[in-house]
Design an enzyme around this catalytic site. Sequence first.
Site, mmCIF file in Angstrom:
data_model
loop_
_atom_site.group_PDB
_atom_site.id
_atom_site.type_symbol
_atom_site.label_atom_id
_atom_site.label_comp_id
_atom_site.label_asym_id
_atom_site.label_seq_id
_atom_site.Cartn_x
_atom_site.Cartn_y
_atom_site.Cartn_z
ATOM 1 N N ASP A 298 -0.996 5.803 6.810
ATOM 2 C CA ASP A 298 -0.023 5.042 6.025
ATOM 3 C C ASP A 298 -0.803 4.243 4.988
ATOM 4 O O ASP A 298 -1.835 4.698 4.519
ATOM 5 C CB ASP A 298 0.828 4.157 6.946
ATOM 6 C CG ASP A 298 2.216 3.874 6.400
ATOM 7 O OD1 ASP A 298 2.300 3.500 5.218
ATOM 8 O OD2 ASP A 298 3.205 4.016 7.128
ATOM 9 N N HIS A 334 -0.673 6.242 2.175
ATOM 10 C CA HIS A 334 0.455 6.173 1.252
ATOM 11 C C HIS A 334 0.160 5.291 0.052
ATOM 12 O O HIS A 334 0.695 5.507 -1.024
ATOM 13 C CB HIS A 334 1.697 5.657 1.982
ATOM 14 C CG HIS A 334 2.192 6.590 3.040
ATOM 15 N ND1 HIS A 334 3.236 6.282 3.881
ATOM 16 C CD2 HIS A 334 1.787 7.837 3.401
ATOM 17 C CE1 HIS A 334 3.444 7.290 4.714
ATOM 18 N NE2 HIS A 334 2.576 8.230 4.444
#
Length: 514
Positions: A298, A334
């Site tokens: 992430d 991300h």
Amino acid sequence: MTRPSLIALTTRMAALCLPTPGARHHLPAAVRFRLTSPSGETVGVTDRVVTVLDGLTPGAGHRFEAEGFAAIEFTTPACTGLVEAAGFGLVPDSAPDDLDAARANATALARAVAAAPEGGTLQLGPGVWTAFPLALKGRMTFHLAEGAVLRAPSGRAGWPILPARDAAGVMLGSWEGLPAACFAAPLHAIGAEGLAIEGRGTLDGSGGRGDWWTWPKETREGARRPRGLHLVGCRDVTLLGFTIRDAPSWTIHPQGCARLTVAGLTVIAPHDSPNTDGLNPESCRDVTICGVRFSVGDDCIAIKAGKRGPDGEDDHLAETRGVAVRHCLMERGHGGLVIGSEMSGGVHDVAVEDCEMVGTDRGLRLKTRRGRGGRISGIAMRRVLLDGVETAFSANAHYHCDADGHDERVQSRAPAAVDAGTPFIDGIDIEDVEIRGLGHAAGAFLGLPEAPVRNVRIRRVRVASLDPDAIATPPVMADHVRPMRHEGIAAEQAEIDCDDPALLSGNPVSLPSS
């Protein structure tokens, strides 16, 4: 000659910055160095701007000399006593599903922590040590020797749970910025001052061995998933040199901490592991993150400040202020440096400088929505390389998080009343950034009509190449945003001051002539 600077110093380790023009995480070429102490002389080679030294002599003067740099001298703090964890009856190399051994090791390690004197060091020696969560105390050093792996068990039967609040009502456990019971992190500390966690060893959260990654947004047995390393209300903490991997959820979560230094770590998780953010300072002050390599599932670094409750609850909120990120390598993830979406307490004075972000989807990303409230100000990105990003810079005030994220009141472009739930973004400086392999857009800034994004200043941004395989996609997670491919800087309800007007058109990017 330029003199190295001292970033972190403990009784047995140090992190030095070797400032080199144009260098980000790695030096242009490896350099030889010599370290002299009362214990003798050590020679070595480093290819990192932030170089970690270990095996130092406690309470002694040291001299560091590297090719092309002036010498630097420093004195390590004294150590009041070294405690070996192995002397407390640890069970080595047990299987990760051996919960009896994990409980026995947790008990043994707790005794070892208690035995460490103030100003002393608890050392975990080489080997694989499976243990249930361990709580550390202040004014001590926890040293993970090279070859040491402190591993969480794969099962959670009997795993301790951290309550949402303590007896005084202060938030302890949390989830996405709200007080919530959560399983205790494999390594954690509450209210510790003067704590150092260091070494060449590894903290292994066993996220993929159990079922943690199969229920990322759920509650089981009354608790949310644990972090890999959770620091709550701590002061003057140093994290130095170790590797931390495969956390059950967020990897490192400092919550309500002050004066935190993170240097020379390696933070890793599989690219498809859910919500395994690398480092999430939440409601923290004075945080330095230097020379860290991230490769996670992430966001690499996500800066947060709590989330206003559904009925406006805000007693748990506190700002984050003063975060410096330098000479880090962010791979995958991300986002490289992300702010939000839990930012209700406010996030101020954040700088990411001399870093490299490779394949991070986004470089600098701010995300919030109506109902969050809070302010974001004083954000800077300087001298950063973005390689293989989809969108380089984004600020999104219509982020469709939470169950009501697609509701009209969140996504409407009509002005809403300004109230405690209105978020404000004011002050973003972006300078000297190179973008390679751009996919969607160089920038996307989406503000609220009642609270536009203000004072965005962009200077010397160069788009060096485009991703030929990019597929047109909305560059931010909001409704009513058109797909983009190879575009410049698109803005809606945002004030952008850019020294290259061609980038502001929102038209496809034209590469500079060679």
